[in-house]
Design a protein around this motif. Structure first.
Motif, PDB file in Angstrom:
ATOM      1  N   GLY A 140       0.832  -1.200   0.000  1.00 48.56           N
ATOM      2  CA  GLY A 140       0.000   0.000   0.000  1.00 48.56           C
ATOM      3  C   GLY A 140       0.862   1.244   0.000  1.00 48.56           C
ATOM      4  N   GLY A 141       0.196   2.386  -0.041  1.00 47.59           N
ATOM      5  CA  GLY A 141       0.901   3.650  -0.114  1.00 47.59           C
ATOM      6  C   GLY A 141       1.796   3.909   1.086  1.00 47.59           C
ATOM      7  N   THR A 142       1.401   3.402   2.221  1.00 45.53           N
ATOM      8  CA  THR A 142       2.197   3.613   3.427  1.00 45.53           C
ATOM      9  C   THR A 142       3.580   2.991   3.272  1.00 45.53           C
ATOM     10  OG1 THR A 142       0.200   3.676   4.778  1.00 45.53           O
ATOM     11  CG2 THR A 142       2.261   3.166   5.919  1.00 45.53           C
ATOM     12  N   ASN A 145       5.487   4.902   0.420  1.00 43.67           N
ATOM     13  CA  ASN A 145       6.107   6.156   0.856  1.00 43.67           C
ATOM     14  C   ASN A 145       7.328   5.886   1.733  1.00 43.67           C
ATOM     15  OD1 ASN A 145       4.403   7.986  -0.455  1.00 43.67           O
ATOM     16  ND2 ASN A 145       2.898   7.939   1.202  1.00 43.67           N
ATOM     17  N   HIS A 183      -0.361  12.992   3.359  1.00 41.38           N
ATOM     18  CA  HIS A 183      -1.018  11.860   4.021  1.00 41.38           C
ATOM     19  C   HIS A 183      -0.344  11.518   5.352  1.00 41.38           C
ATOM     20  CE1 HIS A 183      -2.224   7.575   4.522  1.00 41.38           C
ATOM     21  NE2 HIS A 183      -3.366   8.053   4.084  1.00 41.38           N
ATOM     22  N   SER A 185       0.619   8.870   6.417  1.00 46.03           N
ATOM     23  CA  SER A 185       1.691   7.878   6.292  1.00 46.03           C
ATOM     24  C   SER A 185       3.070   8.528   6.155  1.00 46.03           C
ATOM     25  CB  SER A 185       1.435   6.952   5.100  1.00 46.03           C
ATOM     26  OG  SER A 185       1.344   7.698   3.907  1.00 46.03           O
ATOM     27  N   THR A 231       2.237  15.986  -2.905  1.00 40.20           N
ATOM     28  CA  THR A 231       1.097  15.079  -3.010  1.00 40.20           C
ATOM     29  C   THR A 231       0.350  15.369  -4.311  1.00 40.20           C
ATOM     30  OG1 THR A 231       0.932  15.200  -0.608  1.00 40.20           O
ATOM     31  CG2 THR A 231      -0.882  14.133  -1.764  1.00 40.20           C
ATOM     32  N   GLY A 233      -2.844  14.685  -5.364  1.00 40.19           N
ATOM     33  CA  GLY A 233      -4.162  14.214  -4.953  1.00 40.19           C
ATOM     34  C   GLY A 233      -4.194  13.937  -3.465  1.00 40.19           C
ATOM     35  N   THR A 235      -5.587  13.216   0.251  1.00 38.12           N
ATOM     36  CA  THR A 235      -6.659  12.294   0.600  1.00 38.12           C
ATOM     37  C   THR A 235      -7.931  13.051   0.977  1.00 38.12           C
ATOM     38  OG1 THR A 235      -4.841  11.032   1.489  1.00 38.12           O
ATOM     39  CG2 THR A 235      -7.037  10.179   1.901  1.00 38.12           C
ATOM     40  N   ASP A 260       3.703  11.616  -3.957  1.00 35.12           N
ATOM     41  CA  ASP A 260       2.726  10.681  -3.417  1.00 35.12           C
ATOM     42  C   ASP A 260       1.422  10.828  -4.202  1.00 35.12           C
ATOM     43  OD1 ASP A 260       0.843   9.247  -2.050  1.00 35.12           O
ATOM     44  OD2 ASP A 260       1.194  10.183  -0.092  1.00 35.12           O
ATOM     45  N   ALA A 262      -0.797   8.275  -4.293  1.00 40.05           N
ATOM     46  CA  ALA A 262      -1.483   7.037  -3.879  1.00 40.05           C
ATOM     47  C   ALA A 262      -2.929   7.034  -4.367  1.00 40.05           C
ATOM     48  CB  ALA A 262      -1.426   6.877  -2.366  1.00 40.05           C
ATOM     49  N   TYR A 263      -3.619   8.130  -4.087  1.00 44.40           N
ATOM     50  CA  TYR A 263      -4.997   8.235  -4.602  1.00 44.40           C
ATOM     51  C   TYR A 263      -5.006   8.848  -6.013  1.00 44.40           C
ATOM     52  CZ  TYR A 263      -8.966  11.278  -5.599  1.00 44.40           C
ATOM     53  OH  TYR A 263      -9.942  11.977  -6.248  1.00 44.40           O
ATOM     54  N   ASP A 289      -1.574   3.971  -5.809  1.00 49.74           N
ATOM     55  CA  ASP A 289      -2.232   2.751  -5.318  1.00 49.74           C
ATOM     56  C   ASP A 289      -3.265   2.278  -6.346  1.00 49.74           C
ATOM     57  OD1 ASP A 289      -0.963   2.659  -2.840  1.00 49.74           O
ATOM     58  OD2 ASP A 289      -2.713   3.272  -1.675  1.00 49.74           O
ATOM     59  N   HIS A 291      -5.052  -0.043  -5.851  1.00 49.12           N
ATOM     60  CA  HIS A 291      -6.223  -0.452  -5.070  1.00 49.12           C
ATOM     61  C   HIS A 291      -7.104   0.739  -4.669  1.00 49.12           C
ATOM     62  CE1 HIS A 291      -3.755  -0.477  -1.005  1.00 49.12           C
ATOM     63  NE2 HIS A 291      -4.249   0.696  -1.206  1.00 49.12           N
ATOM     64  N   LYS A 292      -6.761   1.922  -5.145  1.00 49.85           N
ATOM     65  CA  LYS A 292      -7.652   3.053  -4.912  1.00 49.85           C
ATOM     66  C   LYS A 292      -8.445   3.376  -6.176  1.00 49.85           C
ATOM     67  CE  LYS A 292      -5.635   5.071  -0.835  1.00 49.85           C
ATOM     68  NZ  LYS A 292      -4.552   5.892  -0.302  1.00 49.85           N
TER      69      LYS A 292
HETATM   70  C1  LIG Z   1      -4.241   6.262   0.932  1.00 47.26           C
HETATM   71  C2  LIG Z   1      -3.077   7.130   0.849  1.00 47.26           C
HETATM   72  C3  LIG Z   1      -1.830   6.715   1.318  1.00 47.26           C
HETATM   73  C4  LIG Z   1      -1.638   5.427   2.060  1.00 47.26           C
HETATM   74  O1  LIG Z   1      -1.896   4.332   1.265  1.00 47.26           O
HETATM   75  P1  LIG Z   1      -2.289   2.915   1.905  1.00 47.26           P
HETATM   76  O2  LIG Z   1      -2.457   2.087   0.675  1.00 47.26           O
HETATM   77  O3  LIG Z   1      -3.576   3.136   2.641  1.00 47.26           O
HETATM   78  O4  LIG Z   1      -1.187   2.486   2.778  1.00 47.26           O
HETATM   79  C5  LIG Z   1      -0.755   7.551   1.127  1.00 47.26           C
HETATM   80  N1  LIG Z   1      -0.904   8.731   0.510  1.00 47.26           N
HETATM   81  C6  LIG Z   1      -2.091   9.180   0.049  1.00 47.26           C
HETATM   82  C7  LIG Z   1      -2.157  10.507  -0.626  1.00 47.26           C
HETATM   83  C8  LIG Z   1      -3.226   8.392   0.213  1.00 47.26           C
HETATM   84  O5  LIG Z   1      -4.406   8.839  -0.238  1.00 47.26           O
END
Ligand SMILES: *Cc1c(COP(=O)(O)O)cnc(C)c1O
Length: 456
Positions: A140-142, A145, A183, A185, A231, A233, A235, A260, A262-263, A289, A291-292
């Motif tokens: 995942g993004g955590t 990162n 985020h 994370s 970032t 996008g 969260t 980042d 992730a989203y 991600d 998965h997002k």
């Molecule tokens: C969701 C998110 C993360 C963390 O990702 P996970 O898959 O939940 O670990 C990091 N950065 C951003 C911007 C996010 O939206």
């Protein structure tokens, strides 16, 4: 050891029947939350010396446990960042699970790694990263990162040692800079690394900009930082930072530029908003991600480095029993992140991309943006509602005039109790607000209207 062929056949049929039914269920139920006491009452003690048998365990899962988990792919699940895998991706997750493959090294999983790398290449091309860029799918993004920041710090310290040339003590940069909108994370990664996070004030559009970054770096001493996190996008609001401006300042100071996404990174595939990401091609590392907003099941973050060798230097684990792998010239995904053993978690995305083609991804993302546009204009049209900020991507944040925190919570609880929608409130600057994150192409304008109607 675990039963005869007939029993295995029966288990197989049961499991595949269940999976097929869930995968082809339209619409999916939103489902509900139970307390531990309720679950204990309904499921009882499930782990016993002799086992309760597959049929009973499957039954418990189907009747008690699974319905006590919200369906993240429900079209009115708009909290946090939902996950709406394509049917192809969700189905292929089953195949990955059945295949007993190890995707940490080329030696053991060359076919899987090859396919994952093609999926990573698609993302690298969307971002405009150079030919040599590469990386790995992490959980995942955590972790993405964290792994990127570990590589950044390793590279910065190695360079400082090089520059000191044995004369005096080399610098040991220990700080990361990001906005408060970054985020959680990023703070977590800094805690794990014992690094310090310095925050920059965003501009009036909540973006990190080059000039604000430059001011903080120059005030604090640029040599104390090993990475800048922008970032693409956020969260809470879907804000895309001024990536080009930030890239420029990173280049001036020779600081690692991590993006980042992730989203939001998924929207690189959406021409209508692609220009927001200008500058991402200068990233030293980038995450998104799948998965997002890229329609893959959970457990999937694409982490890509501009110079993979720098990440390899930071992450390769060394031991006698690994020499056969680490001394090989081939691409070992495990060398690019925290973690060793890895599932071929990029394959569900790969299969869906290979099946449908990248144009289908563009269409699906554009569709969610269309629904987000609709949500925004409905909020603006309805007299009780007020937009908090114009949307960059597919997150819409708004207030219901006259409501306090308790009203938002009661409204959210009621919708969940009715198994109608899952929309939790968020907060910004101390104010409780309503928020939609729209990443599911099955979410329609009618879903949005129906939710907004409940706020009248
Ligand atoms: C969701 C998110 C993360 C963390 O990702 P996970 O898959 O939940 O670990 C990091 N950065 C951003 C911007 C996010 O939206």
């Amino acid at each position: 050891m675990f039963g005869n062929d007939k029993a295995v056949d029966e288990l197989g049929r049961m499991v595949l029947d269940y999976a097929e039914e869930r995968l082809t269920l339209h619409p999916v139920p939103l489902d509900y939350v139970l307390s531990e006491a309720e679950l204990l009452d309904r499921a009882g003690q499930t782990i016993t010396t002799e086992g309760i048998g597959g049929a009973r365990a499957m039954d418990l899962f189907a009747e008690v446990l699974a319905p006590a988990c919200l369906s993240v792919d429900h079209p009115r699940y708009l909290s946090f960042i939902p996950c709406a895998p394509s049917d192809a991706a969700a189905m292929f997750d089953l195949v990955v699970g059945a295949s007993s493959m190890y995707a940490g090294s080329w030696l053991e999983g060359s076919g899987a790694v090859f396919a994952e790398n093609q999926a990573l290449r698609w993302i690298a091309d969307l971002a405009g990263l150079p030919e040599q860029a590469g990386g790995v799918f992490v959980p995942g993004g955590t972790i993405g990162n964290l792994s990127a920041l570990v590589a950044a710090r390793h590279a910065a310290r190695a360079r400082a040692v090089e520059e000191a040339k044995g004369e005096g003590r080399p610098l040991r940069p220990w700080r990361v800079v990001a906005t408060a909108g970054a985020h959680s994370s990023i703070q977590s990664a800094c805690d794990v690394m014992d690094a310090e996070l310095v925050t920059v004030e965003p501009d009036e559009h909540l973006r990190l900009t080059g000039p604000a970054l430059r001011e903080v770096l120059e005030r604090e001493g640029p040599e104390t930082f090993f990475a800048v996190v922008a970032t693409a996008g956020t969260t809470n609001f879907g804000v895309v930072d001024d990536l080009a401006g930030v890239a420029e300042v990173c280049a001036e100071h020779g600081i690692w530029f991590h993006v980042d996404g992730a989203y939001g990174g998924a929207a690189l595939a959406a021409p209508s908003v692609r220009s927001l990401f200008d500058g991402v091609e200068r990233a030293d590392s980038f995450i998104v991600d799948p998965h997002k907003w890229l329609f893959a099941p959970f457990d999937c973050c694409a982490l890509i480095y501009r110079e993979p060798a720098l990440a390899r230097a930071a992450h390769t684990q060394r031991a006698g029993y690994l020499d056969v792998l680490t001394e090989a010239a081939q691409w070992n995904p495990t060398d690019y992140s925290v973690g060793l053993t890895r599932r071929a978690r990029g394959l569900p995305l790969w299969f869906s991309l290979a099946t449908h083609g990248t144009a289908a991804y563009t269409r699906a993302i554009e569709r969610t943006l269309e629904v987000a546009r609709h949500a925004e204009s409905e909020v603006e049209r309805r007299p009780d509602l007020e937009l908090v900020r114009h949307r960059d991507l597919s997150v819409v944040v708004f207030r219901r005039l006259g409501w306090g925190p308790g009203d938002y919570q009661a409204w959210s609880d009621r919708m969940l109790e009715d198994e109608f929608a899952f929309v939790v409130p968020t907060t910004h600057d101390g104010e409780t607000l309503a928020r939609f994150a729209i990443v599911n192409p099955e979410t329609t304008e009618a879903d949005i209207d129906a939710i907004l109607d409940t706020m009248a």
